[in-house]
Design a protein around this motif. Structure first.
Motif, PDB file in Angstrom:
ATOM      1  N   ALA A   1       6.437   8.991   9.599  1.00 32.09           N
ATOM      2  CA  ALA A   1       5.461  10.047   9.884  1.00 32.09           C
ATOM      3  C   ALA A   1       4.098   9.442  10.195  1.00 32.09           C
ATOM      4  CB  ALA A   1       5.359  11.008   8.701  1.00 32.09           C
ATOM      5  N   ARG A   2       3.716   8.424   9.446  1.00 31.55           N
ATOM      6  CA  ARG A   2       2.424   7.762   9.675  1.00 31.55           C
ATOM      7  C   ARG A   2       2.436   7.057  11.031  1.00 31.55           C
ATOM      8  NH1 ARG A   2      -1.759   7.095   6.286  1.00 31.55           N
ATOM      9  NH2 ARG A   2      -3.218   5.463   6.853  1.00 31.55           N
ATOM     10  N   PHE A   3       3.541   6.386  11.338  1.00 34.32           N
ATOM     11  CA  PHE A   3       3.732   5.686  12.604  1.00 34.32           C
ATOM     12  C   PHE A   3       3.556   6.675  13.763  1.00 34.32           C
ATOM     13  CE2 PHE A   3       6.957   3.630  15.562  1.00 34.32           C
ATOM     14  CZ  PHE A   3       6.247   2.470  15.799  1.00 34.32           C
ATOM     15  N   ALA A   4       4.229   7.810  13.705  1.00 35.48           N
ATOM     16  CA  ALA A   4       4.151   8.821  14.764  1.00 35.48           C
ATOM     17  C   ALA A   4       2.744   9.408  14.874  1.00 35.48           C
ATOM     18  CB  ALA A   4       5.170   9.922  14.506  1.00 35.48           C
ATOM     19  N   ARG A   5       2.124   9.692  13.743  1.00 38.37           N
ATOM     20  CA  ARG A   5       0.778  10.282  13.766  1.00 38.37           C
ATOM     21  C   ARG A   5      -0.228   9.311  14.362  1.00 38.37           C
ATOM     22  NH1 ARG A   5      -0.687  10.373   8.804  1.00 38.37           N
ATOM     23  NH2 ARG A   5      -2.354   8.895   9.027  1.00 38.37           N
TER      24      ARG A   5
ATOM     25  N   VAL B   1       3.697  -1.753  12.870  1.00 41.42           N
ATOM     26  CA  VAL B   1       4.434  -0.744  12.106  1.00 41.42           C
ATOM     27  C   VAL B   1       3.629  -0.445  10.845  1.00 41.42           C
ATOM     28  CG1 VAL B   1       6.559  -0.240  10.845  1.00 41.42           C
ATOM     29  CG2 VAL B   1       6.661  -1.535  12.985  1.00 41.42           C
ATOM     30  N   ALA B   2       3.330   0.837  10.615  1.00 35.95           N
ATOM     31  CA  ALA B   2       2.541   1.238   9.446  1.00 35.95           C
ATOM     32  C   ALA B   2       3.196   0.741   8.168  1.00 35.95           C
ATOM     33  CB  ALA B   2       2.405   2.754   9.407  1.00 35.95           C
ATOM     34  N   LEU B   3       2.394   0.109   7.324  1.00 35.93           N
ATOM     35  CA  LEU B   3       2.875  -0.461   6.080  1.00 35.93           C
ATOM     36  C   LEU B   3       2.224   0.200   4.878  1.00 35.93           C
ATOM     37  CD1 LEU B   3       4.211  -2.754   4.427  1.00 35.93           C
ATOM     38  CD2 LEU B   3       2.232  -4.139   4.967  1.00 35.93           C
ATOM     39  N   GLY B   4       0.955   0.510   4.994  1.00 38.16           N
ATOM     40  CA  GLY B   4       0.236   1.110   3.880  1.00 38.16           C
ATOM     41  C   GLY B   4      -1.190   1.407   4.278  1.00 38.16           C
ATOM     42  N   PHE B   5      -1.977   1.803   3.287  1.00 43.10           N
ATOM     43  CA  PHE B   5      -3.369   2.146   3.548  1.00 43.10           C
ATOM     44  C   PHE B   5      -4.135   2.099   2.237  1.00 43.10           C
ATOM     45  CE2 PHE B   5      -0.924   5.917   2.694  1.00 43.10           C
ATOM     46  CZ  PHE B   5      -1.718   6.683   1.857  1.00 43.10           C
TER      47      PHE B   5
ATOM     48  N   ASP C   1      -8.657   2.182   5.184  1.00 44.14           N
ATOM     49  CA  ASP C   1      -8.192   0.980   5.863  1.00 44.14           C
ATOM     50  C   ASP C   1      -6.679   1.069   6.065  1.00 44.14           C
ATOM     51  OD1 ASP C   1     -10.839  -0.080   5.422  1.00 44.14           O
ATOM     52  OD2 ASP C   1     -10.201  -0.492   3.373  1.00 44.14           O
ATOM     53  N   GLY C   2      -6.188   0.497   7.158  1.00 39.98           N
ATOM     54  CA  GLY C   2      -4.759   0.513   7.442  1.00 39.98           C
ATOM     55  C   GLY C   2      -4.135  -0.858   7.248  1.00 39.98           C
ATOM     56  N   LEU C   3      -2.912  -0.874   6.767  1.00 35.62           N
ATOM     57  CA  LEU C   3      -2.121  -2.104   6.660  1.00 35.62           C
ATOM     58  C   LEU C   3      -0.870  -1.930   7.504  1.00 35.62           C
ATOM     59  CD1 LEU C   3      -2.406  -2.855   2.847  1.00 35.62           C
ATOM     60  CD2 LEU C   3      -3.537  -4.067   4.724  1.00 35.62           C
TER      61      LEU C   3
END
Length: 163
Positions: free
Chosen positions: A50-54, A83-87, A92-94
């Motif tokens: 979901a995070r990846f798509a958003r 590829v979204a890993l965390g935040f 901040d994005g990881l």
């Protein structure tokens, strides 16, 4: 955990150490600051597909060195994408920087919430979390922990954040 389904949702096989992390820890946060995305949670903030798509939709997740005119529609993850890993709770994005065909060799990339430059950690997610836990991570936008190392992990259902 249905890893075939999770892999298909982001368009690539996810790294083995990430899968082991999810197996042992599941959803939660480190020091109420760092959240690692976990497949299948109800919260779209902490669910990787979901995070990846958003982030594609918001045009925040762009191909590194994207050729002009290339579609920003997510065709499925591939080399050069993140590829979204965390935040962090600071915005901040990881990410996992897809730097080849073997997900177990991808590195961790961080992006400050108020910036566009990526900082890279040459190692796996578990290696990154190890240095984060011991408060020795070297990404300028990640502040020192407010507690003594190791930074604590608090399990959660993943429902506690807006999303």
């Amino acid at each position: 955990m249905d890893w075939e389904r999770a892999d298909a949702a982001v368009g690539t096989r996810l790294p083995t150490d990430y899968k082991e992390y999810v197996r042992w820890f599941g959803p939660g946060d480190f020091d109420a600051y760092l959240i690692v995305c976990v497949p299948g949670v109800e919260n779209s903030e902490a669910e990787p597909a979901a995070r990846f798509a958003r982030e594609y939709q918001e045009a925040r997740l762009l191909k590194v060195d994207q050729p002009q005119g290339e579609s920003t529609r997510p065709p499925g993850a591939r080399a050069g994408w993140m590829v979204a890993l965390g935040f962090t709770t600071g915005g901040d994005g990881l990410y996992r920087a897809m730097s080849g065909a073997d997900p177990d060799r991808w590195t961790v990339a961080g992006q400050p919430g108020r910036g566009s430059d990526f900082r890279y950690f040459d190692g796996s997610i578990t290696a990154f979390l190890h240095v984060f836990l011991w408060d020795t991570v070297e990404m300028p936008f990640i502040p020192e922990a407010e507690c003594d190392p190791p930074v604590p992990f608090e399990p959660d259902t993943g429902e506690w954040r807006a999303g």
